[in-house]
Design a protein around this motif. Structure first.
Motif, PDB file in Angstrom:
ATOM      1  N   GLY A  72      25.646  16.973   0.060  1.00 40.04           N
ATOM      2  CA  GLY A  72      24.293  16.611   0.432  1.00 40.04           C
ATOM      3  C   GLY A  72      24.047  15.129   0.258  1.00 40.04           C
ATOM      4  N   ALA A  73      23.144  14.612   1.073  1.00 39.49           N
ATOM      5  CA  ALA A  73      22.755  13.209   0.958  1.00 39.49           C
ATOM      6  C   ALA A  73      21.819  13.025  -0.228  1.00 39.49           C
ATOM      7  N   THR A  74      21.907  11.856  -0.851  1.00 40.78           N
ATOM      8  CA  THR A  74      21.125  11.578  -2.049  1.00 40.78           C
ATOM      9  C   THR A  74      20.631  10.134  -2.040  1.00 40.78           C
ATOM     10  N   VAL A  75      19.535   9.929  -2.727  1.00 45.18           N
ATOM     11  CA  VAL A  75      19.099   8.582  -3.085  1.00 45.18           C
ATOM     12  C   VAL A  75      19.317   8.449  -4.584  1.00 45.18           C
ATOM     13  N   CYS A  76      20.014   7.398  -4.981  1.00 44.29           N
ATOM     14  CA  CYS A  76      20.477   7.268  -6.358  1.00 44.29           C
ATOM     15  C   CYS A  76      20.191   5.874  -6.913  1.00 44.29           C
ATOM     16  N   GLU A  77      20.231   5.785  -8.230  1.00 44.63           N
ATOM     17  CA  GLU A  77      20.176   4.506  -8.934  1.00 44.63           C
ATOM     18  C   GLU A  77      21.556   4.196  -9.493  1.00 44.63           C
ATOM     19  N   VAL A  78      21.990   2.966  -9.305  1.00 45.61           N
ATOM     20  CA  VAL A  78      23.256   2.530  -9.891  1.00 45.61           C
ATOM     21  C   VAL A  78      23.031   2.291 -11.387  1.00 45.61           C
ATOM     22  N   VAL A  79      23.769   3.038 -12.220  1.00 38.21           N
ATOM     23  CA  VAL A  79      23.620   2.879 -13.668  1.00 38.21           C
ATOM     24  C   VAL A  79      24.838   2.199 -14.295  1.00 38.21           C
ATOM     25  N   GLU A  80      25.908   2.079 -13.551  1.00 38.07           N
ATOM     26  CA  GLU A  80      27.088   1.330 -13.992  1.00 38.07           C
ATOM     27  C   GLU A  80      27.835   0.913 -12.740  1.00 38.07           C
ATOM     28  N   SER A  81      28.406  -0.286 -12.762  1.00 40.42           N
ATOM     29  CA  SER A  81      29.075  -0.766 -11.560  1.00 40.42           C
ATOM     30  C   SER A  81      30.375  -1.483 -11.901  1.00 40.42           C
ATOM     31  N   ARG A  82      31.383  -1.157 -11.110  1.00 41.68           N
ATOM     32  CA  ARG A  82      32.624  -1.930 -11.111  1.00 41.68           C
ATOM     33  C   ARG A  82      32.911  -2.421  -9.700  1.00 41.68           C
ATOM     34  N   ALA A  83      31.820  -2.700  -8.977  1.00 42.50           N
ATOM     35  CA  ALA A  83      31.909  -3.196  -7.603  1.00 42.50           C
ATOM     36  C   ALA A  83      31.103  -4.474  -7.498  1.00 42.50           C
ATOM     37  N   ALA A  84      31.667  -5.471  -6.855  1.00 41.77           N
ATOM     38  CA  ALA A  84      31.005  -6.778  -6.779  1.00 41.77           C
ATOM     39  C   ALA A  84      29.720  -6.725  -5.968  1.00 41.77           C
ATOM     40  N   ASN A  85      29.629  -5.782  -5.040  1.00 40.87           N
ATOM     41  CA  ASN A  85      28.464  -5.747  -4.144  1.00 40.87           C
ATOM     42  C   ASN A  85      27.377  -4.784  -4.595  1.00 40.87           C
ATOM     43  N   ARG A  86      27.499  -4.208  -5.790  1.00 38.76           N
ATOM     44  CA  ARG A  86      26.469  -3.315  -6.314  1.00 38.76           C
ATOM     45  C   ARG A  86      26.198  -3.666  -7.772  1.00 38.76           C
TER      46      ARG A  86
END
Length: 344
Positions: A72-86
């Motif tokens: 399913g599609a979701t709208v989410c909050e990024v709570v941890e990132s190992r990506a330069a663009n997020r």
């Protein structure tokens, strides 16, 4: 490590999905790899296509395997990132399914601007349902000024957008929905020209009265008796974008009675009808940029309105999904899985 609560497919439903067809599990999300983000689910979209993904029958998409998390599609909050663009705190559109947290490839997410529109609309009028209406109606239905466009499940996220886009293009919009409240909303909230209650004992007579000049475009969402009734109203050269057949999704056997296919094919021939099934993804390369521009403008200026039906908590998902297949929802059905940091 972060724990996530998931709803997994436990068995392939026969008929209406039952609680026993799903497992609620809690597990730990693996540590992130480079390029990944940890996402906290805020909103989960529930859509009729999910019933098909529960089945092993051949379709346009692979089935969910028994034991896997429901898609399913979701709208989410990024709570941890190992990506330069997020960055932590970004709000993104993702496809992480029926769970509270998930690790995802950042490239598979799209950043949302909470200042541009409520983030929930990325799952509705400004997301896949809105695009389904836009592409199916404009690429296949091709409504012309003065023509009549009919659509069933008309208070849903696809149907309501279909009727309003038809109005933008100068066509008349006739909506079919279940019950007086939904029919009133079609007229008062969504600006349709006519609304017909498919639960009324006089449905066929009411449909004829609402379409005195016949139907030029029928956007098919449901099939069943509603689709059969509208088919009898189709004009010469009418176009029928076939988007969904929700009346059949829980069926366990063929309907009783004579085979109607020969008569239907005969009508296609004698009325020179165009009947075209479609999956919205096929139009993404050619129509999605136009959709994002046009629909955002129509929502901003009030030409297209939307309604959302939000249920609370992941634990409500299965019952809400059952209701979706029988028309209990009123508007775009969403599960609010977690706190919305942009609300209020």
């Amino acid at each position: 490590m972060t724990s996530t609560t998931q709803i997994r497919l436990a068995a392939r439903p026969v008929g209406e999905p039952q609680d026993s067809d799903f497992d609620f599990t809690t597990t730990e999300v693996p540590e992130l790899a480079d390029g990944q983000v940890l996402l906290r689910t805020i909103y989960l979209s529930l859509d009729p296509y999910m019933r098909g993904r529960m089945s092993a029958a051949k379709s346009y998409a692979d089935p969910v395997e028994v034991g896997d998390v429901m898609v399913g599609a979701t709208v989410c909050e990024v709570v941890e990132s190992r990506a330069a663009n997020r960055a932590v705190g970004d709000i993104v559109l993702a496809y992480t399914g029926w769970q509270t947290y998930a690790a995802a490839d950042a490239r598979a997410t799209r950043r949302l601007d909470p200042q541009a529109a409520p983030i929930s609309t990325a799952l509705g009028v400004l997301g896949m349902p809105g695009f389904t209406a836009y592409a199916g109606l404009l690429a296949i239905g091709r409504p012309q000024p003065g023509e009549t466009v009919a659509v069933a499940a008309a208070t849903g996220p696809v149907g309501s957008a279909v009727g309003q886009i038809a109005k933008v293009k100068g066509a008349g919009a006739v909506g079919i929905a279940g019950g007086p409240e939904k029919c009133r909303a079609l007229l008062d909230d969504f600006g349709f020209d006519a609304a017909v209650d498919h639960r009324s004992p006089t449905f066929r007579e009411d449909l004829a009265a609402a379409t005195p000049d016949g139907v030029d475009v029928y956007f098919e969402n449901v099939a069943g008796p509603v689709g059969a009734a509208v088919t009898r109203r189709l004009n010469l050269y009418a176009r029928v974008p076939v988007c969904g057949l929700v009346a059949n999704y829980n069926a366990t056997q063929a309907p009783d009675g004579p085979d109607q296919l020969p008569a239907y094919l005969g009508m296609i021939l004698t009325q020179s009808l165009t009947v075209r099934g479609f999956i919205q993804s096929e139009f993404v390369p050619t129509h999605h940029d136009d959709f994002l521009r046009d629909m955002a403008g129509w929502v901003a200026d009030g030409s297209v309105r939307y309604r959302e039906d939000v249920v609370q908590g992941l634990e409500s998902t299965v019952e809400a999904f059952r209701g979706l297949l029988t028309g209990r929802n009123f508007g775009k059905l969403l599960v609010q899985v977690g706190t919305d940091p942009t609300a209020g």
